[in-house]
Enzyme design. Structure first.
Site, PDB file in Angstrom:
ATOM      1  CE  LYS A 134      48.494  37.528  41.354  1.00  0.00           C
ATOM      2  NZ  LYS A 134      48.211  38.797  42.040  1.00  0.00           N
TER       3      LYS A 134
ATOM      4  CB  THR B 242      45.324  43.505  49.358  1.00  0.00           C
ATOM      5  OG1 THR B 242      45.033  42.212  48.796  1.00  0.00           O
ATOM      6  CG2 THR B 242      44.426  44.537  48.717  1.00  0.00           C
TER       7      THR B 242
ATOM      8  CE  LYS C 247      45.380  40.985  52.981  1.00  0.00           C
ATOM      9  NZ  LYS C 247      44.887  40.029  51.953  1.00  0.00           N
TER      10      LYS C 247
ATOM     11  CG  HIS D  47      38.927  44.367  41.216  1.00  0.00           C
ATOM     12  ND1 HIS D  47      39.371  44.646  42.489  1.00  0.00           N
ATOM     13  CD2 HIS D  47      37.585  44.500  41.254  1.00  0.00           C
ATOM     14  CE1 HIS D  47      38.332  44.915  43.270  1.00  0.00           C
ATOM     15  NE2 HIS D  47      37.233  44.835  42.535  1.00  0.00           N
TER      16      HIS D  47
ATOM     17  CE  LYS E 204      52.782  38.378  45.182  1.00  0.00           C
ATOM     18  NZ  LYS E 204      52.046  39.636  45.380  1.00  0.00           N
ATOM     19  NE  ARG E 205      44.654  31.557  42.398  1.00  0.00           N
ATOM     20  CZ  ARG E 205      43.415  31.169  42.117  1.00  0.00           C
ATOM     21  NH1 ARG E 205      42.439  31.356  43.010  1.00  0.00           N
ATOM     22  NH2 ARG E 205      43.139  30.578  40.977  1.00  0.00           N
TER      23      ARG E 205
HETATM   24  C1  26Q Z   1      35.508  35.879  36.009  1.00  0.00           C
HETATM   25  C2  26Q Z   1      34.672  35.177  35.143  1.00  0.00           C
HETATM   26  C3  26Q Z   1      34.694  33.786  35.139  1.00  0.00           C
HETATM   27  C4  26Q Z   1      35.515  33.111  36.022  1.00  0.00           C
HETATM   28  C5  26Q Z   1      36.330  33.814  36.884  1.00  0.00           C
HETATM   29  C6  26Q Z   1      36.336  35.202  36.864  1.00  0.00           C
HETATM   30  C7  26Q Z   1      37.220  35.943  37.786  1.00  0.00           C
HETATM   31  C8  26Q Z   1      37.250  35.630  39.136  1.00  0.00           C
HETATM   32  C9  26Q Z   1      38.087  36.311  39.996  1.00  0.00           C
HETATM   33  C10 26Q Z   1      38.023  36.974  37.319  1.00  0.00           C
HETATM   34  C11 26Q Z   1      38.859  37.665  38.205  1.00  0.00           C
HETATM   35  C12 26Q Z   1      38.891  37.330  39.554  1.00  0.00           C
HETATM   36  C13 26Q Z   1      39.760  37.983  40.544  1.00  0.00           C
HETATM   37  C14 26Q Z   1      40.516  39.028  40.329  1.00  0.00           C
HETATM   38  C15 26Q Z   1      41.363  39.609  41.388  1.00  0.00           C
HETATM   39  O1  26Q Z   1      41.480  39.064  42.469  1.00  0.00           O
HETATM   40  N1  26Q Z   1      41.991  40.753  41.118  1.00  0.00           N
HETATM   41  C16 26Q Z   1      42.836  41.393  42.139  1.00  0.00           C
HETATM   42  O2  26Q Z   1      42.025  42.294  42.871  1.00  0.00           O
HETATM   43  C17 26Q Z   1      42.724  42.836  43.976  1.00  0.00           C
HETATM   44  C18 26Q Z   1      41.759  43.683  44.772  1.00  0.00           C
HETATM   45  O3  26Q Z   1      41.482  44.862  44.082  1.00  0.00           O
HETATM   46  C19 26Q Z   1      43.935  43.615  43.518  1.00  0.00           C
HETATM   47  O4  26Q Z   1      44.664  44.023  44.653  1.00  0.00           O
HETATM   48  C20 26Q Z   1      44.822  42.759  42.618  1.00  0.00           C
HETATM   49  O5  26Q Z   1      45.858  43.545  42.073  1.00  0.00           O
HETATM   50  C21 26Q Z   1      43.986  42.147  41.502  1.00  0.00           C
HETATM   51  O6  26Q Z   1      44.766  41.246  40.731  1.00  0.00           O
END
Ligand code: 26Q
Length: 824
Positions: free
Chosen positions: A555, A657, A661, A358, A549-550
């Site tokens: 972004k 995503t 939406k 991702h 979004k976050r």
């Molecule tokens: C990992 C290790 C320790 C702590 C946190 C994490 C962690 C948690 C969540 C690392 C990444 C995430 C989330 C990533 C994320 O949401 N990525 C998004 O995924 C979407 C679905 O595929 C994409 O549409 C987005 O582009 C992408 O940013």
């Protein structure tokens, strides 16, 4: 859709059972009647009544899968951003209108009760919500597809603002118990951790034990035929389970052990950038994997004697590298517990596992220090070392002498503190690695995993993300859903490509008028919610521009607010009267430790304070930051949006995503050629989207040749004015320091997000958008074409591709006895 006759005429069976369910819960579980119940008790009683048909269908679905000995897909994810269950389940069970009628009879309002349900916020953002959309599509299409995750006691923090600064509050979402979680204490699993290994035997010596207790959430497919399960594990101390692992003795240390163990599933890590090297996070990831693999093994072995059929009965999808220890845990199980030879175990593991990437951002790639893994999962580290040895042997055989390549593909990274590269482990241990949009998957092959692509080109593929039209249109935007159904029938709910038929109406004034009326109604609703949440009154006639979004530098919420500041000065100093008034909506959480993102939130609030109060600008531009962005708030925002901001630095957003939406709900997109925006443009057509800015390869070239933000500043006085006014304290009550770190970043040659390189094109495009919006009929026409052409972005399409190309699973629909040769 055909709606049943009013209940007063001839009550349906569902109607009667619901009423009865509500009454009996209140009487027998609470000793109350409806009139005495609090709103929360009413919600609870209603949910308990609704879950009855869901649980019946769940048992029936499981029976079907078992009878057919169907291949099952297990989606392993540290995050499932499910949001609220009641409204969605009522919709998918087709009980929504009946329930509304029952509640009206009882003098209550369904939407009011719905709004009391806490979101299941067991995720940060896109990755977690994607997992939730996938579960909906799997169940809707009748696939045997199950989620495995963690039952966090605290979901993603609740966000509040104090003085424009983000504050975090704990999200104790399970307080009072969830009617949608069924405890299964008797199906617990035992998970070893810590301890040691030696060189002489393949075994794990003197580990400690943790208990994993499952809690099942029903996942109701549309139509209510298939109900799958999301199984969430809680960590419990073993002494409570009385399995005699802990010898009594030291009472205090026994209690301490209980506390430490149960801490594992207390809280979701609130960062989607890396919070690196935390032991508790490693324990969480391992705990998820260990519980899931045990459960999967038990289910497989209940009906199979050998492992010959394992990979034709089980598929495991790893949602990013967070569950990548699955590869090592499967190997450990096959070798240590089932005594298979390495080669056999490895062949089954690779054939079973698949990995979704991702992100390409280097700071987000998971790496675990070897010494930490040595302590927590020593046997897994030992197995990973053997996987690496064999990997490097293959590299040496196929690319003899290429030691640089060997270094790059190795699962171990050399350095002061040696680390395990989880992406390398995931790619090596899977038969499939996919990105989440075409551009992203291409970049995975060309950059992140170029060496692995040389090794195993056939493993790499793309699965462009999608969203479920049930939650994001049918449920979230009922007025639009019913307009569409009146125009083209309800086939779109299961086959979103049907929306194409809306194109017949592009010049139908009556339909465009109704579309306009629905958008206006949804905008009024958002205006009302905005007033309640922020005390800010917005003009429902203004254009609703949204970036939700976050909070992340890549972004580029900053680009958005820089444009707002530009607009402000154009009115105030240049005396330019805008052709169109706009409300800029922002929403999104920052990771608690992400200083720059938090500062950007503060800047947006500060700009809002000034432009919303200035009599010269307040009629033309309003800025709103909605607090606590989450699934349920998104369900109010998406239907009201007119302009969707998708403005990440090209090459950085894997897919997005929210972009889908928003477009599905009729917003036009202003965006860069990044992630799925590219594919949205391909679908809707160039004339129905506003694309601007550098492309991914141009960004890369610009940075390689030396990025010079000062050149953009020198060339454009309006740009300097924007920057200078931030530094002057104009938006911060004279405080000249607070935003200095932000400005320093965007004027620096080290700004990898190249804000200033894209700002000029962004502002120009925004100006063009105003002109397009003024012709309201033209805008609504484009809006309709966007809706009509969003079919591709249904998660049903995405899941069908995963099912056919990666998992090799089939829908287990009623009457499909493929194996018994009784096909209908
Ligand atoms: C990992 C290790 C320790 C702590 C946190 C994490 C962690 C948690 C969540 C690392 C990444 C995430 C989330 C990533 C994320 O949401 N990525 C998004 O995924 C979407 C679905 O595929 C994409 O549409 C987005 O582009 C992408 O940013």
């Amino acid at each position: 859709m055909m709606r049943p006759a009013p209940p007063t005429a001839e009550p349906t069976r569902g109607f009667v059972q619901l009423r009865e369910g509500i009454d009996s819960f209140l009487r027998f579980a609470r000793g109350k009647v409806w009139e005495d119940a609090s709103p929360r008790e009413k919600l609870h009683a209603l949910s308990i009544a609704v879950r009855r048909p869901a649980l019946d269908a769940m048992r029936e679905s499981e029976r079907r899968f078992r009878e057919q000995d169907a291949k099952r897909l297990y989606y392993l994810s540290m995050e499932f951003l499910m949001g609220r269950a009641l409204g969605n389940n009522l919709t998918n069970l087709d009980l929504y209108d009946d329930t509304k009628a029952i509640l009206t009879e009882l003098g209550a309002d369904l939407e009011e009760l719905e709004s009391l349900e806490p979101d299941a916020a067991l995720g940060n953002g896109g990755l977690g919500r994607l997992a939730a959309c996938f579960l909906d599509s799997l169940a809707t299409m009748g696939y045997p597809g199950f989620g495995y995750g963690i039952n966090y006691e605290f979901g993603l923090f609740r966000q509040t603002f104090v003085n424009g600064f983000q504050h975090e509050k704990p999200d104790h979402w399970l307080e009072g118990g969830s009617p949608w979680l069924i405890d299964r204490p008797d199906e617990f699993v035992v998970v070893p951790v810590y301890g040691s290994v030696n060189q002489f035997e393949p075994a794990w010596i003197e580990p400690k034990y943790i208990i994993g207790v499952p809690h099942d959430m029903p996942v109701v497919g549309y139509g209510g035929k298939t109900v799958n399960v999301l199984r969430l594990y809680s960590a419990r101390s073993s002494d409570e389970f009385d399995i005699g692992i802990f010898n009594a003795g030291d009472y205090i240390s026994a209690v301490q052990h209980k506390i430490n163990t149960e801490a594992i599933t207390k809280i979701l890590y609130p960062s989607d950038v890396l919070d690196r090297g935390r032991e508790l996070r490693l324990l969480q990831e391992y705990f998820l994997v260990a519980c899931s693999v045990r459960d999967i093994m038990e289910r497989y072995l209940a009906t199979h004697e050998t492992f010959d059929e394992f990979s034709s009965k089980v598929a495991i999808q790893m949602n990013d590298t967070h569950p990548a220890l699955t590869v090592a845990e499967l190997m450990r199980t096959f070798i240590d517990d089932q005594h298979l030879p390495w080669e056999t175990a490895w062949a089954i593991t690779v054939a079973t596992c698949a990995y979704t990437n991702h992100t390409l951002l280097p700071e987000a790639l998971e790496r675990w220090p070897i010494d930490l893994m040595q302590r927590v999962v020593p046997r897994h580290l030992q197995i990973i070392q053997e996987i690496d040895r064999r990997l490097l042997a293959e590299v040496d055989r196929r690319f003899p002498g290429d030691t640089a390549m060997a270094k790059r593909v190795s699962i171990f990274e050399e350095g002061e503190r040696r680390q395990v590269r989880m992406a390398n482990l995931a790619i090596t241990g899977s038969h499939s690695t996919n990105g989440v949009a075409a551009l992203h998957s291409d970049l995975v092959k060309k950059t992140l995993a170029a060496d692995f692509y040389r090794l195993w080109p056939d493993r790499f593929n793309n699965k462009t993300n999608g969203i479920t039209p049930r939650r994001w249109l049918l449920h979230a935007n009922r007025p639009l859903a019913s307009l569409i159904t009146k125009a083209i029938g309800d086939g779109w709910i299961r086959d979103l490509m049907e929306l194409k038929r809306l194109e017949m109406f592009v010049d139908d004034d009556a339909l465009l008028e109704r579309l306009d009326g629905i958008k206006s109604r949804n905008k009024l609703q958002l205006a009302k919610v905005t007033k309640e949440l922020t005390m800010i009154a917005v003009d429902p006639e203004s254009m609703f521009d949204v970036q939700v979004k976050r909070m992340h530098e890549y972004k580029r919420q900053l680009l958005n607010i820089l444009h707002v500041i530009h607009r402000y000065w154009a009115i105030v100093e240049d005396g330019i009267t805008p052709v169109q008034s706009r409300t800029f909506f922002f929403a999104g959480k920052s990771a608690p430790g992400y200083f720059t993102a938090k500062n950007i939130i503060k800047l947006i609030h500060s700009v809002a304070e000034v432009v919303n109060a200035d009599p010269r600008t307040r009629d033309w531009l309003r800025v709103v930051f909605l607090p606590d962005y989450r699934v349920s708030l998104a369900e109010t925002i998406m239907p009201a949006a007119e302009l969707s901001e998708q403005i990440s630095t090209a090459g950085k957003e894997a897919s997005g995503t929210g972009n889908m939406k928003l477009a599905l709900n009729g917003a036009l997109t202003i965006g860069t050629l990044d992630g799925a925006n590219i594919e949205i443009r391909d679908e809707v057509g160039e004339e129905n989207i506003f694309i601007f800015g550098l492309k991914a390869d141009e960004v890369a070239a610009l940075i390689a040749s030396g990025y010079r933000p000062d050149e953009y500043l020198a060339a454009d006085r309006t740009l300097r004015r924007v920057i200078d006014s931030i530094l002057s304290g104009h938006f911060s009550r004279g405080d000249k320091d607070i935003f200095r770190p932000i400005v320093a970043r965007i004027v620096s040659t080290a700004d990898e997000y190249v804000h200033l390189a894209d700002l000029g094109a962004y502002v120009e495009t925004q100006t063009r958008i105003d002109q397009e919006y003024v012709d309201r009929r033209n805008w609504r026409r484009k809006s309709l074409l966007n809706i009509a052409r969003m079919g591709k972005f249904s998660s049903d399409r995405t899941i069908t591709e995963y099912a056919q190309e990666i998992w090799h699973i089939k829908p287990a629909v009623i009457g499909n006895f493929a194996h018994a040769g009784l096909e209908e």
